[in-house]
Enzyme design. Structure first.
Site, mmCIF file in Angstrom:
data_model
loop_
_atom_site.group_PDB
_atom_site.id
_atom_site.type_symbol
_atom_site.label_atom_id
_atom_site.label_comp_id
_atom_site.label_asym_id
_atom_site.label_seq_id
_atom_site.Cartn_x
_atom_site.Cartn_y
_atom_site.Cartn_z
ATOM 1 C CG HIS A 139 -1.742 1.192 1.434
ATOM 2 N ND1 HIS A 139 -3.070 1.253 1.082
ATOM 3 C CD2 HIS A 139 -1.448 2.402 1.979
ATOM 4 C CE1 HIS A 139 -3.555 2.452 1.382
ATOM 5 N NE2 HIS A 139 -2.592 3.167 1.946
ATOM 6 C CD GLU A 140 1.756 3.566 3.685
ATOM 7 O OE1 GLU A 140 1.952 4.648 3.091
ATOM 8 O OE2 GLU A 140 0.745 3.359 4.372
ATOM 9 C CG HIS A 143 0.289 6.276 -0.491
ATOM 10 N ND1 HIS A 143 -0.874 6.684 -1.092
ATOM 11 C CD2 HIS A 143 -0.075 5.799 0.737
ATOM 12 C CE1 HIS A 143 -1.896 6.473 -0.286
ATOM 13 N NE2 HIS A 143 -1.437 5.937 0.839
ATOM 14 C CG HIS A 149 -5.932 6.652 0.761
ATOM 15 N ND1 HIS A 149 -5.576 7.706 1.578
ATOM 16 C CD2 HIS A 149 -5.154 5.611 1.144
ATOM 17 C CE1 HIS A 149 -4.624 7.318 2.413
ATOM 18 N NE2 HIS A 149 -4.352 6.054 2.163
ATOM 19 C CE1 TYR A 196 -7.447 5.876 4.299
ATOM 20 C CE2 TYR A 196 -9.438 6.902 5.152
ATOM 21 C CZ TYR A 196 -8.088 6.945 4.896
ATOM 22 O OH TYR A 196 -7.383 8.073 5.252
#
Length: 226
Positions: A139-140, A143, A149, A196
């Protein structure tokens, strides 16, 4: 002016361990004693469109010596997953001026990253114990590659309902849409690793995000969706 945006955005951030943190895990830069973004870091965020991309889809990286053996294993596994599923490639940094460094943070908060290439050294921050899971690191890295998101998309209200009354006080800003100057890519993806979870920042154990129709799983941290 956030990475990937062509218009200024008004955003609210939290201060975590001396950093301005946006949407819970996106690093905007360091702050001064008054909580204002330091000008050098603020200038680094003034990235428009393609200038926030990594040249050739290649991301140089360093794993800081303070990362534990288990943390290193998770990082390398997450990198291997990105390389297997996408055209993005990671190379051990030699002399490249722009690169990502995986480091242990000093705050108990979530793992975090900047969005896209911000220029120079940029951190993907782990927890103090270095215990970010493989899924959290995928996930990071998303980014760092340049993704926001999934529920920040312009069209999100067609696909999910934000249950504002269930969100922890002071965390409501994490659910704002900030994409008026960026681009939604393809269709809304409930299965995105960038989405999320249904109970993110819940204050009462009730969902903060309900899908349309209800019951669609969101917030998985297993791997990249197709």
């Amino acid at each position: 002016l956030l990475p990937g945006f062509d218009k200024p955005q008004k955003v609210i951030y939290e201060i975590v361990d001396g950093y301005a943190m946006f949407e819970g895990d996106i690093i905007l830069g360091k702050v001064d004693a008054q909580g204002n973004l330091i000008q050098s870091d603020l200038a680094a965020q003034g990235i428009v469109k393609d200038s926030g991309r990594w040249s050739g889809g290649i991301i140089p990286f360093v794993i800081n010596a303070n990362v534990t053996a288990s943390g290193r294993t998770n990082i390398l596994s997450a990198i291997a997953h990105w390389e297997e599923k996408t055209p993005i490639n990671f190379v051990a940094r030699t002399s490249q001026s722009d690169y990502v460094e995986f480091v242990r943070g000093s705050s108990a908060g979530a793992c975090s990253s900047s969005v896209g290439r911000v220029g120079g050294r940029q951190e993907i921050r782990l927890t103090p114990s270095g215990d970010c899971s493989r899924g959290a690191l995928i996930h990071e890295i998303g980014h760092a590659v340049g993704l926001y998101h999934e529920q920040s998309r312009e069209d999100r209200d067609n696909h999910v309902t934000i249950m504002w009354a269930n969100i922890t006080s002071g965390r409501e800003h994490n659910f704002n849409k900030h994409v008026s100057g960026a681009s939604d890519v393809n269709t809304y993806d409930y299965g995105s690793i960038m989405h999320y979870g249904a109970f993110a920042f819940s204050k009462n154990g009730q969902p903060t995000i309900v899908t349309k129709p209800a019951g669609i799983p969101i917030g998985q941290r297993s791997g990249l969706s197709r």
